[in-house]
Write a protein that holds these residues in place. Structure first.
Motif, PDB file in Angstrom:
ATOM      1  N   PRO A  18       0.857  -1.188  -0.054  1.00 48.36           N
ATOM      2  CA  PRO A  18      -0.038  -0.013  -0.013  1.00 48.36           C
ATOM      3  C   PRO A  18       0.953   1.291  -0.147  1.00 48.36           C
ATOM      4  O   PRO A  18       0.413   2.318  -0.518  1.00 48.36           O
ATOM      5  CB  PRO A  18      -0.890  -0.269   1.277  1.00 48.36           C
ATOM      6  N   HIS A  19       1.974   1.117   0.740  1.00 48.18           N
ATOM      7  CA  HIS A  19       2.912   2.441   0.784  1.00 48.18           C
ATOM      8  C   HIS A  19       3.678   2.480  -0.525  1.00 48.18           C
ATOM      9  O   HIS A  19       4.162   3.774  -0.612  1.00 48.18           O
ATOM     10  CB  HIS A  19       3.542   2.124   2.260  1.00 48.18           C
ATOM     11  N   SER A  20       4.231   1.418  -1.041  1.00 49.40           N
ATOM     12  CA  SER A  20       5.191   1.517  -2.411  1.00 49.40           C
ATOM     13  C   SER A  20       4.288   1.488  -3.595  1.00 49.40           C
ATOM     14  O   SER A  20       5.053   1.414  -4.625  1.00 49.40           O
ATOM     15  CB  SER A  20       6.144   0.543  -2.204  1.00 49.40           C
ATOM     16  N   ALA A  21       2.955   1.488  -3.465  1.00 44.13           N
ATOM     17  CA  ALA A  21       2.274   1.091  -4.860  1.00 44.13           C
ATOM     18  C   ALA A  21       2.712   2.241  -5.916  1.00 44.13           C
ATOM     19  O   ALA A  21       2.257   1.945  -6.806  1.00 44.13           O
ATOM     20  CB  ALA A  21       0.636   1.225  -4.538  1.00 44.13           C
ATOM     21  N   TRP A  22       2.824   3.393  -5.602  1.00 40.93           N
ATOM     22  CA  TRP A  22       3.293   4.584  -6.564  1.00 40.93           C
ATOM     23  C   TRP A  22       4.539   4.467  -6.985  1.00 40.93           C
ATOM     24  O   TRP A  22       4.960   5.362  -7.856  1.00 40.93           O
ATOM     25  CB  TRP A  22       2.861   5.631  -5.751  1.00 40.93           C
ATOM     26  N   GLN A  23       5.682   3.604  -6.431  1.00 46.92           N
ATOM     27  CA  GLN A  23       7.016   3.655  -6.803  1.00 46.92           C
ATOM     28  C   GLN A  23       7.275   2.309  -7.519  1.00 46.92           C
ATOM     29  O   GLN A  23       7.807   1.305  -6.868  1.00 46.92           O
ATOM     30  CB  GLN A  23       7.805   3.891  -5.518  1.00 46.92           C
ATOM     31  N   ILE A  24       6.845   2.370  -8.709  1.00 48.31           N
ATOM     32  CA  ILE A  24       7.045   1.101  -9.598  1.00 48.31           C
ATOM     33  C   ILE A  24       8.043   1.310 -10.568  1.00 48.31           C
ATOM     34  O   ILE A  24       8.364   2.235 -10.878  1.00 48.31           O
ATOM     35  CB  ILE A  24       5.503   0.755 -10.275  1.00 48.31           C
ATOM     36  N   ASP A  25       8.987   0.279 -10.537  1.00 49.54           N
ATOM     37  CA  ASP A  25      10.130   0.200 -11.259  1.00 49.54           C
ATOM     38  C   ASP A  25       9.933  -0.344 -12.800  1.00 49.54           C
ATOM     39  O   ASP A  25       9.927  -1.374 -12.848  1.00 49.54           O
ATOM     40  CB  ASP A  25      11.401  -0.544 -10.752  1.00 49.54           C
ATOM     41  N   ALA A  26       9.574   0.389 -13.600  1.00 53.48           N
ATOM     42  CA  ALA A  26       9.008  -0.160 -15.028  1.00 53.48           C
ATOM     43  C   ALA A  26       9.877  -0.840 -15.790  1.00 53.48           C
ATOM     44  O   ALA A  26       9.899  -1.732 -16.212  1.00 53.48           O
ATOM     45  CB  ALA A  26       8.617   1.097 -15.925  1.00 53.48           C
ATOM     46  N   ASP A  47      -5.024   1.481   3.904  1.00 49.39           N
ATOM     47  CA  ASP A  47      -4.889   0.881   2.318  1.00 49.39           C
ATOM     48  C   ASP A  47      -5.826   1.397   1.419  1.00 49.39           C
ATOM     49  O   ASP A  47      -5.791   1.380   0.305  1.00 49.39           O
ATOM     50  CB  ASP A  47      -4.076  -0.206   2.085  1.00 49.39           C
ATOM     51  N   ASP A  48      -6.913   2.243   1.898  1.00 51.26           N
ATOM     52  CA  ASP A  48      -8.119   2.513   1.360  1.00 51.26           C
ATOM     53  C   ASP A  48      -8.842   3.800   1.898  1.00 51.26           C
ATOM     54  O   ASP A  48      -8.210   4.371   2.846  1.00 51.26           O
ATOM     55  CB  ASP A  48      -9.001   1.573   0.681  1.00 51.26           C
ATOM     56  N   HIS A 105       0.046  11.021  -2.467  1.00 51.79           N
ATOM     57  CA  HIS A 105      -0.697  10.036  -3.064  1.00 51.79           C
ATOM     58  C   HIS A 105      -1.832   9.513  -2.006  1.00 51.79           C
ATOM     59  O   HIS A 105      -1.256   9.214  -1.072  1.00 51.79           O
ATOM     60  CB  HIS A 105       0.148   9.042  -3.711  1.00 51.79           C
ATOM     61  N   ALA A 106      -2.843   9.080  -2.519  1.00 52.80           N
ATOM     62  CA  ALA A 106      -3.764   8.381  -1.958  1.00 52.80           C
ATOM     63  C   ALA A 106      -3.333   6.901  -1.599  1.00 52.80           C
ATOM     64  O   ALA A 106      -2.609   6.650  -2.581  1.00 52.80           O
ATOM     65  CB  ALA A 106      -5.259   8.251  -2.410  1.00 52.80           C
ATOM     66  N   PRO A 107      -3.365   6.175  -0.582  1.00 49.79           N
ATOM     67  CA  PRO A 107      -3.014   4.739  -0.480  1.00 49.79           C
ATOM     68  C   PRO A 107      -3.673   3.959  -1.387  1.00 49.79           C
ATOM     69  O   PRO A 107      -4.507   4.232  -1.923  1.00 49.79           O
ATOM     70  CB  PRO A 107      -3.468   4.526   1.056  1.00 49.79           C
TER      71      PRO A 107
END
Length: 343
Positions: A6-14, A210-211, A332-334
């Motif tokens: 939930p906390h790293s969802a926005w940090q994705i390594d493409a 997480d929501d 960012h929202a979780p």
């Protein structure tokens, strides 16, 4: 391949996308971007069923909002936004896809079936939007006092129209004041309903992680927006909604651009189209350094929805109302772990 929390969802390594992996694994990787779509109250009302090279995008009715969204209109709009993010991610990773909407009359919760392949038609206009998926954020704070350039407004309009929706951009002060008045009136109506207050309270509970809409700080103290995190001051005035209508009216009146998204029809297919149009618009805006927040209250009140339609000057059904501008940094929202929404 999928390790988001939930906390790293926005940090994705493409760069971790494996071009040699099976399609099912590649699909799961791409779904990390689908779940970053916006949703009312941050309910994240979607589920995904991956089977080989197909994924079913399903509406999660257990996350419905029966008071504010009794027909699941906004729920399906959220699913449409998730579908659009998936399209962008697949295009960026070089995968082709074919989409069937509502493929099963026996199971209306399956809103889309996406068949993925390594060869086939690709929409080359989508890949450039990929980087904006993780940049997009909802900003409830006041925007900078600067107009949105006409060229950018045109790009936002083109984004919506590309997804089959209609859009109206309001920047004249008189139009913005008229919208602000309707937002204020809708706030009064909604907060007068104890069912609305209870439903909203359930999604801002401080134990949510997480929501929902967690507390983020006092920088935007006193504001309430039904698509982003709320602040603790709201709880103190929850029983009456005191101060919220006036705050919203001031916020809307000071926003440089109000955008309305509408559809020619008003059915489940139109709601999915509106969601895809919304997310395409938001990604284009994010690419221009702009952000947005939602003003859907008048659209959620049937008597006021007609008035919004008149203000937008569109011969169509309004589905979404938002303000767009250049705002300060926002969190960012979780997000729920992907494992919670993936089968």
């Amino acid at each position: 391949m999928v390790h988001a929390t939930p906390h790293s969802a926005w940090q994705i390594d493409a760069a971790q996308f494996d071009h040699a992996a099976p399609l099912a694994e590649q699909l799961r990787f791409a779904l990390q971007y689908a779940v970053l779509a916006p949703s009312n109250h941050n309910t994240q009302p979607w589920r995904f069923l991956v089977d080989g090279n197909t994924v079913q995008i399903c509406a999660d009715r257990l996350r419905a909002l029966p008071v504010v969204d009794p027909f699941d209109r906004e729920l399906l709009i959220s699913c449409g936004a998730a579908l659009f993010n998936l399209r962008v991610a697949l295009s960026y990773f070089g995968l082709a896809y074919a989409i069937t909407l509502f493929p099963s009359e026996a199971d209306p919760d399956v809103v889309a079936l996406v068949l993925v392949s390594r060869h086939g038609h690709r929409d080359m206009s989508l890949a450039p939007l990929f980087a904006a998926i993780t940049k997009r954020v909802t900003t409830r704070a006041p925007f900078a006092d600067e107009p949105v350039p006409a060229a950018v407004q045109r790009a936002l309009t083109d984004a919506c129209e590309a997804e089959g929706a209609l859009v109206s951009c309001l920047q004249e002060r008189a139009d913005r004041q008229a919208v602000a008045h309707l937002v204020e009136e809708a706030d009064h109506i909604q907060f007068a309903d104890p069912r609305f207050r209870r439903e909203l309270a359930a999604w801002i509970h401080p134990r949510r992680r997480d929501d929902g809409m967690p507390v983020y700080g006092a920088a935007v103290d006193g504001l309430l927006d039904f698509a982003v995190p709320v602040v603790s001051a709201v709880v103190r005035v929850f029983d009456s909604g005191a101060g919220v209508p006036a705050t919203h009216r001031h916020l809307v009146d000071g926003s440089p651009l109000i955008v309305g998204i509408a559809t020619a029809r008003n059915d489940r297919e139109a709601w999915l189209a509106a969601g895809q149009a919304l997310e395409r618009l938001l990604l284009v805006a994010a690419g221009e350094g702009l952000t947005a927040s939602y003003l859907n209250q008048p659209i959620e009140i049937s008597t006021l929805r007609v008035q919004i339609s008149g203000l937008l000057h569109l011969d169509a059904t309004p589905q979404l109302l938002l303000r767009v501008g250049r705002g300060p940094h926002a969190e960012h929202a979780p997000r729920r772990p992907l494992a919670d929404v993936l089968s």
